[in-house]
Structure formats: structure tokens, C-alpha cells
Design a protein around this motif. Sequence first.
Motif, mmCIF file in Angstrom:
data_model
loop_
_atom_site.group_PDB
_atom_site.id
_atom_site.type_symbol
_atom_site.label_atom_id
_atom_site.label_comp_id
_atom_site.label_asym_id
_atom_site.label_seq_id
_atom_site.Cartn_x
_atom_site.Cartn_y
_atom_site.Cartn_z
ATOM 1 N N SER A 101 44.313 1.944 25.108
ATOM 2 C CA SER A 101 44.609 0.504 24.899
ATOM 3 C C SER A 101 43.616 -0.130 23.998
ATOM 4 C CB SER A 101 44.943 0.065 26.283
ATOM 5 O OG SER A 101 46.043 0.648 26.893
ATOM 6 N N ALA A 102 42.488 0.059 24.426
ATOM 7 C CA ALA A 102 41.350 -0.610 23.715
ATOM 8 C C ALA A 102 41.285 -0.506 22.261
ATOM 9 C CB ALA A 102 40.087 -0.441 24.248
ATOM 10 N N LEU A 103 41.575 0.821 21.759
ATOM 11 C CA LEU A 103 41.406 1.460 20.371
ATOM 12 C C LEU A 103 42.835 0.782 19.738
ATOM 13 C CD1 LEU A 103 40.482 4.924 20.736
ATOM 14 C CD2 LEU A 103 39.095 3.328 19.877
ATOM 15 N N ALA A 104 43.739 0.355 20.323
ATOM 16 C CA ALA A 104 44.829 -0.105 19.909
ATOM 17 C C ALA A 104 44.903 -1.711 19.735
ATOM 18 C CB ALA A 104 46.224 0.390 20.623
ATOM 19 N N GLY A 105 44.068 -2.166 20.396
ATOM 20 C CA GLY A 105 43.853 -3.506 20.564
ATOM 21 C C GLY A 105 44.946 -4.310 21.198
ATOM 22 N N SER A 106 45.280 -3.604 22.284
ATOM 23 C CA SER A 106 46.311 -3.953 23.127
ATOM 24 C C SER A 106 45.921 -4.015 24.559
ATOM 25 C CB SER A 106 47.694 -3.327 22.945
ATOM 26 O OG SER A 106 47.632 -1.914 23.390
ATOM 27 N N THR A 107 46.703 -4.517 25.480
ATOM 28 C CA THR A 107 46.544 -4.311 27.000
ATOM 29 C C THR A 107 47.232 -3.129 27.663
ATOM 30 O OG1 THR A 107 48.543 -5.719 27.272
ATOM 31 C CG2 THR A 107 46.509 -6.800 26.994
ATOM 32 N N LEU A 108 46.619 -2.952 28.668
ATOM 33 C CA LEU A 108 47.525 -2.015 29.711
ATOM 34 C C LEU A 108 48.738 -1.975 29.951
ATOM 35 C CD1 LEU A 108 44.416 -1.007 32.115
ATOM 36 C CD2 LEU A 108 45.242 0.569 30.475
ATOM 37 N N GLU A 109 48.987 -3.517 30.051
ATOM 38 C CA GLU A 109 50.622 -3.956 30.386
ATOM 39 C C GLU A 109 51.491 -3.677 29.270
ATOM 40 O OE1 GLU A 109 47.855 -6.336 32.937
ATOM 41 O OE2 GLU A 109 47.834 -5.647 30.977
ATOM 42 N N SER A 110 50.911 -3.614 27.904
ATOM 43 C CA SER A 110 51.913 -3.357 26.891
ATOM 44 C C SER A 110 52.312 -1.809 26.952
ATOM 45 C CB SER A 110 51.083 -3.747 25.688
ATOM 46 O OG SER A 110 49.959 -3.047 25.208
ATOM 47 N N ALA A 111 51.382 -1.121 27.513
ATOM 48 C CA ALA A 111 51.648 0.467 27.408
ATOM 49 C C ALA A 111 52.590 0.749 28.752
ATOM 50 C CB ALA A 111 50.462 1.291 27.454
ATOM 51 N N GLU A 112 52.788 0.107 29.404
ATOM 52 C CA GLU A 112 53.589 0.220 30.715
ATOM 53 C C GLU A 112 55.144 1.010 30.546
ATOM 54 O OE1 GLU A 112 51.696 -2.861 33.668
ATOM 55 O OE2 GLU A 112 53.829 -3.428 33.030
ATOM 56 N N GLY A 113 55.708 0.779 29.296
ATOM 57 C CA GLY A 113 56.895 1.275 29.031
ATOM 58 C C GLY A 113 56.772 2.827 28.178
ATOM 59 N N THR A 114 55.571 3.074 28.085
ATOM 60 C CA THR A 114 55.302 4.375 27.310
ATOM 61 C C THR A 114 54.436 5.453 28.117
ATOM 62 O OG1 THR A 114 55.208 3.225 25.337
ATOM 63 C CG2 THR A 114 54.160 5.341 25.161
ATOM 64 N N TRP A 115 53.261 5.021 28.804
ATOM 65 C CA TRP A 115 52.506 6.047 29.473
ATOM 66 C C TRP A 115 52.752 5.764 31.013
ATOM 67 C CZ3 TRP A 115 47.956 3.777 26.213
ATOM 68 C CH2 TRP A 115 48.094 4.514 24.783
ATOM 69 N N ASN A 116 52.265 6.935 31.745
ATOM 70 C CA ASN A 116 52.210 6.790 33.304
ATOM 71 C C ASN A 116 51.164 5.951 33.911
ATOM 72 O OD1 ASN A 116 49.956 8.570 34.182
ATOM 73 N ND2 ASN A 116 51.177 10.124 32.792
ATOM 74 N N LEU A 117 49.969 5.632 33.083
ATOM 75 C CA LEU A 117 49.253 4.710 33.622
ATOM 76 C C LEU A 117 48.373 5.309 34.917
ATOM 77 C CD1 LEU A 117 50.174 1.156 32.689
ATOM 78 C CD2 LEU A 117 48.829 2.610 31.314
ATOM 79 N N GLY A 118 48.214 6.435 35.081
ATOM 80 C CA GLY A 118 47.814 7.102 36.463
ATOM 81 C C GLY A 118 48.780 7.514 37.671
ATOM 82 N N ILE A 119 49.946 7.260 37.292
ATOM 83 C CA ILE A 119 51.078 7.781 38.306
ATOM 84 C C ILE A 119 52.076 8.503 37.709
ATOM 85 C CG2 ILE A 119 52.923 6.560 39.850
ATOM 86 C CD1 ILE A 119 51.350 4.202 40.026
ATOM 87 N N GLY A 120 52.067 9.933 38.150
ATOM 88 C CA GLY A 120 52.741 10.831 37.772
ATOM 89 C C GLY A 120 54.159 11.173 38.391
ATOM 90 N N MET A 121 54.049 10.959 39.851
ATOM 91 C CA MET A 121 55.232 10.857 40.675
ATOM 92 C C MET A 121 55.290 9.774 41.543
ATOM 93 S SD MET A 121 58.172 13.196 41.009
ATOM 94 C CE MET A 121 57.523 14.877 40.628
ATOM 95 N N ILE A 122 56.648 9.395 42.029
ATOM 96 C CA ILE A 122 56.629 8.543 42.827
ATOM 97 C C ILE A 122 57.700 8.932 44.142
ATOM 98 C CG2 ILE A 122 57.654 6.082 43.416
ATOM 99 C CD1 ILE A 122 56.851 5.360 40.499
ATOM 100 N N ALA A 123 57.388 8.610 45.268
ATOM 101 C CA ALA A 123 58.157 8.832 46.371
ATOM 102 C C ALA A 123 58.387 7.563 47.256
ATOM 103 C CB ALA A 123 57.364 9.815 47.632
ATOM 104 N N VAL A 124 60.012 7.477 47.409
ATOM 105 C CA VAL A 124 60.343 6.268 48.169
ATOM 106 C C VAL A 124 60.668 6.903 49.706
ATOM 107 C CG1 VAL A 124 62.190 4.451 48.523
ATOM 108 C CG2 VAL A 124 61.595 5.393 46.102
ATOM 109 N N VAL A 125 59.981 6.496 50.677
ATOM 110 C CA VAL A 125 59.901 7.088 51.933
ATOM 111 C C VAL A 125 60.125 5.917 53.070
ATOM 112 C CG1 VAL A 125 58.334 8.724 50.792
ATOM 113 C CG2 VAL A 125 57.332 6.619 52.295
#
Length: 366
Positions: free
Chosen positions: A287-311
Motif C-alpha cells: 500500500s505504501a509503495l502504491a502511495g495509497s492507504t490500506l483502506e483503499s485496498a479493502e476491495g482487492t486484498w484480504n488484509l490478513g483475514i482468509g476465512m470468516i465464520a458467523v457463529v
Amino acid sequence: MTDDFTSSYAAAGVDTAAGDLAVELMKSAVSATHGPNVFGGVGGFAGLFDVSFLKNFKRPLLATSTDGVGTKVAIAQALDKHDTIGQDLVGMVVDDIIVVGATPLFMTDYIACGRVVPSRIAEIVAGIAQACSATGTALVGGETAEHPGLLGPDDYDVAGAAVGAVEAEAMLGAHLVQDGDVVVAMESSGLHSNGFSLVRHILASRDMGYTDRSDDLGGIVGEVLLEPTRLYTAVLLRVLPSGGVHALSHVTGGGIAANLARVLPVGSWVQVERSSWSPPPVFRVLSALAGSTLESAEGTWNLGIGMIAVVSPESAGRIMAALTADGIHSWQIGRVHTAVRDLTGFAQGAKGINGGAVRLIGAFAD
């Protein structure tokens, strides 16, 4: 005449002998995934799998998924490192099967290449086979196709398809999700296999090569990016029988909000608390190399979460403890709500599914 024709085919760029050698080299790895339900072994026109056990189901449902690895293969090709791409493929395909609560049964793969290099093909398939074994999936067949003139000599692409089964009454999904359910995140191993076109664009714009060393990334750029996709199926198959899991979401293309929204019922909503985790360095550096924020990548990368469970709320602690004990770090990122509210700014459904609504709020932890 046959020899002349074979020679002509080889002159056109197709080496059938190399293809046969590739099959011989991969045979043992593929056979290692076979249990008593696999019929016919390796090399048949079709893979055979005995499903007579489905007669014991009240209402058996078959689940199927197909996918590829995307442009991550370009990095593997650049580094001439092909032993992790197979796990990426299985993660993309088989971990979609578990989302509905299905047990994966068997998988097939397809490799298209410009030139068959037997050792390279065997390396790719060995990775697929090892990941299939780790998820309890039989690799029952596949195809390697040589496409000279269409693909470069060292170019290839991989794809696969898998089939699983689930008892209808045990199927997971939005129909089980209730108000107050807890949303649990499962840690990813990195980028997994999505958003690599963006990754490659960022690196190219900064004149960074895959063999360059990056202290910020903590190693050789390409090797860090090739970290294989984490596999969740085996762990979840051990967690699901104890109950409490209502829905699962595999965080792939589209990011966290869109994929979670797909498994929520219409009218429900979740606010994911960014402060509940700190995205790993690979996402921060890119994100830093792209000159953008982590928030701007939320629709592209998993940002550290690979699976989600609703329990269910009463099972959340037990399920998170079980996941963590089994090697998957997990934590709560939100709750499901059904009270009427303004959903402006929420992601609402995706991939043709009119599901629930999700948005990420707050700031990421440091």
C-alpha cells in the motif's frame, strides 16, 4: 507414417514423450491422495470415485467449485519456483467447498503450458497433491495441455475443480444466521491468490524485481509474495461437528466486506471493526509503495483475514479456542444485526447474490 507424423507434431512444438514422462513423475504424488473410494488409479480418461456411502444420507447435496491461481503464476515463473502454486490452487478451490459445510471428495486439475517440462509439471502437481492430502481430498485426474504459439515456452496456467458432499440439513449459509451472531476472523497467510495484477503493477511502477531483496518485506520480494494460501478445510471439518457455526465466507476476490455480505441474510448488517487486527507487513508495504492507504485496498486484498465464520454467541469462545489450538489464529471482528438502519456506505451482496450488508469501520490497529 506414424513416426513421421509424430516428428511433425514435435516440430510444431508438442512433445508427447515429455507429457508421458511428466505423468510418470507425478504418479506417486497423485496416488498418495487416493483412498479406497478411488477407482482406476492414474491415467484414465475419467477419474472414478465410489459414492455409495451417500446412500446413508437423508438428502445428499453435491457441492462443486472451480478456480485458478490467477497472475500469481507469473511470479512463480519469474523465480522458477513452482512448488507452492499447487497449494494455492487447492486453497482457492477446496476451501470454497467447505463454505457450505461440505466435505471435499475429489479434485481434478488442468495445466496449460507453452512447453511441457516434465520436472516442472511434476513439481506443480506434487504441490496440488500434497495440499489435497492435507484437506482429505482425492486428486483423481487432470490434464496437461501443451499450447505452443499460444503460450511462451516457460508460460503456464493452472486451474482445478472439486466436488464435495453435505447432508442437506447440515448445509451452512445465510438461512442459519441470526441477530446477535458473532463474526469470527481467521488469519490468512498473506495475499493468498487474489489481487496479484495489482501487486505486479505496483512493483513495476517502482522498478522492483521479484529477485530484489526488501528489508520492509523481510526477504526476497518474489519469495514473500509466493507464500502459499493457507488451507482451512481440515481444521473446519474438525470444528463443524460440534455445532455453532452458521455460515462461512472465504475471503477471496472482492475483499472482506463483499465476501461476508454474500453469506448474510437480506436485511442483516455487520460493521467490521478494523481495530480488531493489524494487517501484516506485506499489505502495509505494498500500500505504501502504491502511495495509497490500506483502506483503499479493502476491495482487492484480504488484509490478513482468509476465512470468516458467523457463529452463535454461546459457541464463539469455544470455536475460537478450537481454531487457535489447531493452528489458526482467530478473533472477533463484529456482530450480526437485523435492526432497521440506513445502509448507505455498506457493501450489499456480491457475485449476483442479494445478501446482507457489511462495512469496515474505524482504524486498523498498529
